[in-house]
Design an enzyme around this catalytic site. Structure first.
Site, PDB file in Angstrom:
ATOM      1  N   HIS A  12       0.789   5.179   1.014  1.00 54.60           N
ATOM      2  CA  HIS A  12       0.116   6.256   1.732  1.00 54.60           C
ATOM      3  C   HIS A  12       0.166   7.517   0.873  1.00 54.60           C
ATOM      4  O   HIS A  12       1.197   7.807   0.244  1.00 54.60           O
ATOM      5  CB  HIS A  12       0.846   6.564   3.053  1.00 54.60           C
ATOM      6  CG  HIS A  12       0.804   5.467   4.054  1.00 54.60           C
ATOM      7  ND1 HIS A  12      -0.111   5.432   5.081  1.00 54.60           N
ATOM      8  CD2 HIS A  12       1.573   4.358   4.206  1.00 54.60           C
ATOM      9  CE1 HIS A  12       0.092   4.358   5.809  1.00 54.60           C
ATOM     10  NE2 HIS A  12       1.107   3.675   5.305  1.00 54.60           N
ATOM     11  N   HIS A  23       0.842  -1.200   0.000  1.00 60.00           N
ATOM     12  CA  HIS A  23       0.000   0.000   0.000  1.00 60.00           C
ATOM     13  C   HIS A  23       0.871   1.242   0.000  1.00 60.00           C
ATOM     14  O   HIS A  23       1.943   1.268   0.602  1.00 60.00           O
ATOM     15  CB  HIS A  23      -0.956   0.018   1.200  1.00 60.00           C
ATOM     16  CG  HIS A  23      -0.283  -0.139   2.527  1.00 60.00           C
ATOM     17  ND1 HIS A  23       0.095  -1.357   3.031  1.00 60.00           N
ATOM     18  CD2 HIS A  23       0.107   0.779   3.445  1.00 60.00           C
ATOM     19  CE1 HIS A  23       0.668  -1.199   4.211  1.00 60.00           C
ATOM     20  NE2 HIS A  23       0.703   0.090   4.490  1.00 60.00           N
TER      21      HIS A  23
HETATM   22  P1  5GP Z   1       1.495   0.683   7.456  1.00 58.75           P
HETATM   23  O1  5GP Z   1       1.907   1.013   8.863  1.00 58.75           O
HETATM   24  O2  5GP Z   1       1.388  -0.794   7.223  1.00 58.75           O
HETATM   25  O3  5GP Z   1       2.319   1.394   6.421  1.00 58.75           O
HETATM   26  O4  5GP Z   1       0.063   1.331   7.287  1.00 58.75           O
HETATM   27  C1  5GP Z   1      -1.128   0.641   7.405  1.00 58.75           C
HETATM   28  C2  5GP Z   1      -2.225   1.674   7.340  1.00 58.75           C
HETATM   29  O5  5GP Z   1      -3.447   0.996   7.184  1.00 58.75           O
HETATM   30  C3  5GP Z   1      -2.333   2.522   8.610  1.00 58.75           C
HETATM   31  O6  5GP Z   1      -2.221   3.894   8.271  1.00 58.75           O
HETATM   32  C4  5GP Z   1      -3.695   2.164   9.163  1.00 58.75           C
HETATM   33  O7  5GP Z   1      -4.351   3.280   9.719  1.00 58.75           O
HETATM   34  C5  5GP Z   1      -4.425   1.651   7.941  1.00 58.75           C
HETATM   35  N1  5GP Z   1      -5.428   0.658   8.249  1.00 58.75           N
HETATM   36  C6  5GP Z   1      -5.284  -0.423   9.047  1.00 58.75           C
HETATM   37  N2  5GP Z   1      -6.426  -1.137   9.088  1.00 58.75           N
HETATM   38  C7  5GP Z   1      -7.307  -0.499   8.274  1.00 58.75           C
HETATM   39  C8  5GP Z   1      -8.660  -0.761   7.911  1.00 58.75           C
HETATM   40  O8  5GP Z   1      -9.285  -1.732   8.325  1.00 58.75           O
HETATM   41  N3  5GP Z   1      -9.234   0.102   7.055  1.00 58.75           N
HETATM   42  C9  5GP Z   1      -8.574   1.194   6.575  1.00 58.75           C
HETATM   43  N4  5GP Z   1      -9.241   1.992   5.747  1.00 58.75           N
HETATM   44  N5  5GP Z   1      -7.309   1.478   6.895  1.00 58.75           N
HETATM   45  C10 5GP Z   1      -6.678   0.633   7.742  1.00 58.75           C
END
Ligand code: 5GP
Ligand code: ZN
Length: 142
Positions: A104, A102
């Site tokens: 951001h 993903h």
């Molecule tokens: P990472 O730390 O893996 O780069 O970011 C994961 C992102 O996914 C975080 O910003 C978190 O807020 C988002 N996230 C986690 N679970 C969910 C979810 O169930 N739905 C949505 N829309 N975002 C999520």
């Protein structure tokens, strides 16, 4: 489409858990981050399950990259922030919590409390040229 059963973002793609979508096509989905760092913080994912940049199919990544630019431009037009941060964490050590690739997309304004945190001392001395050459060679040949 190849997906992982216990992956939260695959569940979002399949509609098994709710999300607030911005746009989607056959390959990608853009949706709002549920814990936004700033207003407008959203995510772009390939619909197919890949963990991160280390395993993603490169032709698919080209499509995702194009959509990433589209999403960043939309967010920029929508909020006119000082800038828009686009970032992917690859692996837990880089801060990746959800193991489905993903990106951001985060509007960012001057003085925001978040960003890349480099140590205070990192600009104290430039790296010696020979050291940069050696490290570049290691990366080039990997
Ligand atoms: P990472 O730390 O893996 O780069 O970011 C994961 C992102 O996914 C975080 O910003 C978190 O807020 C988002 N996230 C986690 N679970 C969910 C979810 O169930 N739905 C949505 N829309 N975002 C999520
Ligand atoms: Zn997944």
């Amino acid at each position: 489409m190849s997906q992982s059963n216990d992956c939260i973002f695959c569940k979002i793609v399949k509609g098994e858990i709710p999300s607030t979508k911005i746009f989607e096509d056959d390959d990608v989905l853009a949706f709002m981050d549920i814990f936004p760092v700033t207003e407008g913080h959203c995510l772009l994912i390939p619909k197919k399950h890949y963990v991160n940049l280390f395993d993603v199919d490169l032709d698919l990544l080209a499509k995702v990259s194009k959509k990433l630019a589209e999403l960043a431009r939309k967010v920029n037009r929508a909020f006119s922030p000082d800038g828009v941060l686009t970032a992917a964490a690859n692996g837990p050590g880089a801060g990746q919590e959800v193991p489905h690739l993903h990106f951001h997309v985060i509007p960012r304004n001057e003085g925001a409390e978040f960003g890349f945190h480099f140590p205070e001392s990192y600009r104290d001395s430039m790296a010696p040229r020979e050291e940069l050459e050696r490290i570049a060679k290691t990366i080039r040949e990997s």
